[in-house]
Design a protein around this motif. Structure first.
Motif, PDB file in Angstrom:
ATOM      1  N   GLN A  41     -56.278  -4.461 -51.590  1.00 29.96           N
ATOM      2  CA  GLN A  41     -55.048  -4.644 -50.852  1.00 29.96           C
ATOM      3  C   GLN A  41     -54.158  -3.422 -51.013  1.00 29.96           C
ATOM      4  OE1 GLN A  41     -52.874  -8.220 -51.898  1.00 29.96           O
ATOM      5  NE2 GLN A  41     -51.902  -8.277 -49.893  1.00 29.96           N
ATOM      6  N   PHE A  42     -53.818  -2.812 -49.876  1.00 29.35           N
ATOM      7  CA  PHE A  42     -52.890  -1.684 -49.865  1.00 29.35           C
ATOM      8  C   PHE A  42     -51.472  -2.241 -49.754  1.00 29.35           C
ATOM      9  CE2 PHE A  42     -56.333   1.158 -49.569  1.00 29.35           C
ATOM     10  CZ  PHE A  42     -57.231   0.691 -48.619  1.00 29.35           C
ATOM     11  N   PRO A  43     -50.485  -1.523 -50.257  1.00 33.31           N
ATOM     12  CA  PRO A  43     -49.099  -2.009 -50.184  1.00 33.31           C
ATOM     13  C   PRO A  43     -48.694  -2.364 -48.751  1.00 33.31           C
ATOM     14  CG  PRO A  43     -49.214  -0.101 -51.619  1.00 33.31           C
ATOM     15  CD  PRO A  43     -50.571  -0.241 -50.975  1.00 33.31           C
ATOM     16  N   GLY A  44     -48.192  -3.571 -48.576  1.00 25.71           N
ATOM     17  CA  GLY A  44     -47.730  -4.006 -47.273  1.00 25.71           C
ATOM     18  C   GLY A  44     -48.827  -4.409 -46.307  1.00 25.71           C
ATOM     19  N   LYS A  45     -50.063  -4.446 -46.776  1.00 27.90           N
ATOM     20  CA  LYS A  45     -51.192  -4.784 -45.901  1.00 27.90           C
ATOM     21  C   LYS A  45     -51.887  -6.046 -46.396  1.00 27.90           C
ATOM     22  CE  LYS A  45     -50.846  -0.963 -43.457  1.00 27.90           C
ATOM     23  NZ  LYS A  45     -50.474  -0.980 -42.008  1.00 27.90           N
ATOM     24  N   ASP A  46     -52.696  -6.647 -45.512  1.00 24.54           N
ATOM     25  CA  ASP A  46     -53.513  -7.783 -45.913  1.00 24.54           C
ATOM     26  C   ASP A  46     -54.707  -7.310 -46.740  1.00 24.54           C
ATOM     27  OD1 ASP A  46     -53.108  -9.403 -42.684  1.00 24.54           O
ATOM     28  OD2 ASP A  46     -51.866  -9.513 -44.498  1.00 24.54           O
ATOM     29  N   ARG A  47     -55.255  -8.221 -47.521  1.00 20.70           N
ATOM     30  CA  ARG A  47     -56.463  -7.893 -48.278  1.00 20.70           C
ATOM     31  C   ARG A  47     -57.623  -7.675 -47.322  1.00 20.70           C
ATOM     32  NH1 ARG A  47     -56.152 -11.984 -53.551  1.00 20.70           N
ATOM     33  NH2 ARG A  47     -53.994 -11.417 -54.055  1.00 20.70           N
ATOM     34  N   GLU A  48     -58.472  -6.709 -47.667  1.00 21.27           N
ATOM     35  CA  GLU A  48     -59.659  -6.449 -46.858  1.00 21.27           C
ATOM     36  C   GLU A  48     -60.900  -6.495 -47.739  1.00 21.27           C
ATOM     37  OE1 GLU A  48     -59.378  -2.485 -45.204  1.00 21.27           O
ATOM     38  OE2 GLU A  48     -60.176  -1.595 -47.032  1.00 21.27           O
ATOM     39  N   GLY A  49     -61.975  -6.974 -47.173  1.00 14.61           N
ATOM     40  CA  GLY A  49     -63.228  -7.009 -47.903  1.00 14.61           C
ATOM     41  C   GLY A  49     -63.795  -5.612 -48.076  1.00 14.61           C
ATOM     42  N   VAL A  50     -64.230  -5.300 -49.266  1.00  9.46           N
ATOM     43  CA  VAL A  50     -64.796  -3.988 -49.576  1.00  9.46           C
ATOM     44  C   VAL A  50     -66.312  -4.071 -49.697  1.00  9.46           C
ATOM     45  CG1 VAL A  50     -64.872  -2.131 -51.286  1.00  9.46           C
ATOM     46  CG2 VAL A  50     -62.697  -3.254 -50.756  1.00  9.46           C
ATOM     47  N   ALA A  51     -66.784  -5.045 -50.456  1.00  8.40           N
ATOM     48  CA  ALA A  51     -68.221  -5.194 -50.692  1.00  8.40           C
ATOM     49  C   ALA A  51     -68.504  -6.633 -51.063  1.00  8.40           C
ATOM     50  CB  ALA A  51     -68.683  -4.262 -51.803  1.00  8.40           C
ATOM     51  N   HIS A 108     -69.272 -12.446 -42.842  1.00  9.00           N
ATOM     52  CA  HIS A 108     -67.996 -11.885 -42.381  1.00  9.00           C
ATOM     53  C   HIS A 108     -66.920 -12.335 -43.375  1.00  9.00           C
ATOM     54  CE1 HIS A 108     -69.665 -10.483 -38.616  1.00  9.00           C
ATOM     55  NE2 HIS A 108     -70.127 -11.685 -38.357  1.00  9.00           N
ATOM     56  N   PRO A 109     -66.816 -11.664 -44.510  1.00  8.45           N
ATOM     57  CA  PRO A 109     -65.916 -12.132 -45.569  1.00  8.45           C
ATOM     58  C   PRO A 109     -64.455 -12.165 -45.118  1.00  8.45           C
ATOM     59  CG  PRO A 109     -66.722  -9.914 -46.033  1.00  8.45           C
ATOM     60  CD  PRO A 109     -67.514 -10.422 -44.883  1.00  8.45           C
ATOM     61  N   GLN A 110     -63.860 -13.338 -45.266  1.00  5.83           N
ATOM     62  CA  GLN A 110     -62.454 -13.536 -44.943  1.00  5.83           C
ATOM     63  C   GLN A 110     -61.768 -14.114 -46.171  1.00  5.83           C
ATOM     64  OE1 GLN A 110     -61.118 -12.666 -41.955  1.00  5.83           O
ATOM     65  NE2 GLN A 110     -63.141 -12.015 -41.242  1.00  5.83           N
ATOM     66  N   VAL A 111     -60.535 -13.706 -46.392  1.00  8.57           N
ATOM     67  CA  VAL A 111     -59.795 -14.136 -47.576  1.00  8.57           C
ATOM     68  C   VAL A 111     -59.792 -15.657 -47.705  1.00  8.57           C
ATOM     69  CG1 VAL A 111     -57.501 -14.226 -48.625  1.00  8.57           C
ATOM     70  CG2 VAL A 111     -58.364 -12.068 -47.677  1.00  8.57           C
ATOM     71  N   TYR A 112     -59.585 -16.361 -46.594  1.00  4.82           N
ATOM     72  CA  TYR A 112     -59.425 -17.810 -46.660  1.00  4.82           C
ATOM     73  C   TYR A 112     -60.719 -18.558 -46.993  1.00  4.82           C
ATOM     74  CZ  TYR A 112     -60.751 -17.039 -41.735  1.00  4.82           C
ATOM     75  OH  TYR A 112     -61.358 -16.626 -40.581  1.00  4.82           O
ATOM     76  N   ASP A 113     -61.860 -17.892 -46.959  1.00  2.00           N
ATOM     77  CA  ASP A 113     -63.126 -18.530 -47.309  1.00  2.00           C
ATOM     78  C   ASP A 113     -63.431 -18.463 -48.799  1.00  2.00           C
ATOM     79  OD1 ASP A 113     -64.675 -17.369 -44.256  1.00  2.00           O
ATOM     80  OD2 ASP A 113     -63.845 -19.349 -44.723  1.00  2.00           O
ATOM     81  N   PHE A 114     -62.655 -17.703 -49.549  1.00  2.00           N
ATOM     82  CA  PHE A 114     -62.929 -17.496 -50.959  1.00  2.00           C
ATOM     83  C   PHE A 114     -61.939 -18.315 -51.788  1.00  2.00           C
ATOM     84  CE2 PHE A 114     -66.162 -14.175 -51.056  1.00  2.00           C
ATOM     85  CZ  PHE A 114     -66.195 -13.848 -49.718  1.00  2.00           C
ATOM     86  N   GLY A 115     -62.485 -19.235 -52.578  1.00  5.48           N
ATOM     87  CA  GLY A 115     -61.626 -20.172 -53.283  1.00  5.48           C
ATOM     88  C   GLY A 115     -61.185 -19.735 -54.658  1.00  5.48           C
ATOM     89  N   SER A 116     -61.873 -18.787 -55.253  1.00  7.75           N
ATOM     90  CA  SER A 116     -61.527 -18.340 -56.609  1.00  7.75           C
ATOM     91  C   SER A 116     -61.251 -16.837 -56.587  1.00  7.75           C
ATOM     92  CB  SER A 116     -62.665 -18.643 -57.582  1.00  7.75           C
ATOM     93  OG  SER A 116     -62.892 -20.026 -57.666  1.00  7.75           O
ATOM     94  N   TRP A 117     -60.167 -16.451 -57.265  1.00  6.26           N
ATOM     95  CA  TRP A 117     -59.726 -15.059 -57.275  1.00  6.26           C
ATOM     96  C   TRP A 117     -59.329 -14.628 -58.684  1.00  6.26           C
ATOM     97  CZ3 TRP A 117     -59.493 -11.918 -52.920  1.00  6.26           C
ATOM     98  CH2 TRP A 117     -59.716 -12.552 -51.701  1.00  6.26           C
TER      99      TRP A 117
END
Length: 127
Positions: A41-51, A108-117
């Motif tokens: 996550q970059f400042p002011g941006k949404d999280r993006e999948g990297v790998a 297609h990794p999306q933030v809302y599909d991942f339950g544990s962080w």
């Protein structure tokens, strides 16, 4: 719910390397179909999948890190890794590990599909 804890972030110069680790508390989670991922996550941006890496060890990377980053896991140690080489200033971000309970979420990794962080670890690359 799986508990995740990242480590390994820090500050490096451009062209340097870092290895991020993510320790998982629930060993049972690795016995089921799953997807494990690194987001940033970059400042002011949404999280993006990297790998991402799934339970069949299939890996996928965002185009900007292909050939420079490597995702891997050690099931015996319940640990996920992200080896980051040839780092660039534009890689500077907060990095998070995450898990989802089905390998389909690796497609297609999306933030809302991942339950544990995890709590995140900061990576800063200076030019």
């Amino acid at each position: 719910q799986v508990q995740l804890a990242e480590s390994g972030g820090g500050s490096v110069q451009s062209g340097g390397s870092l290895r991020l680790s993510c320790a998982l508390s629930d060993s049972d989670s690795t016995n089921r179909p799953y997807c494990m991922a690194w987001f940033r996550q970059f400042p002011g941006k949404d999280r993006e999948g990297v790998a991402v890496i799934d339970s069949d060890n299939t890996t996928t990377y965002v185009a900007s890190v292909k050939g420079r980053f490597t995702i891997s896991k050690d099931s015996d140690k319940n640990t996920l890794y992200l080896q980051m080489d040839s780092l660039k200033p534009e890689d500077s971000a907060m990095y998070y590990c995450a898990t989802a309970d089905d390998r389909v979420y690796c497609v297609h990794p999306q933030v809302y599909d991942f339950g544990s962080w995890g709590q995140g670890t900061q990576v800063t690359v200076s030019s």
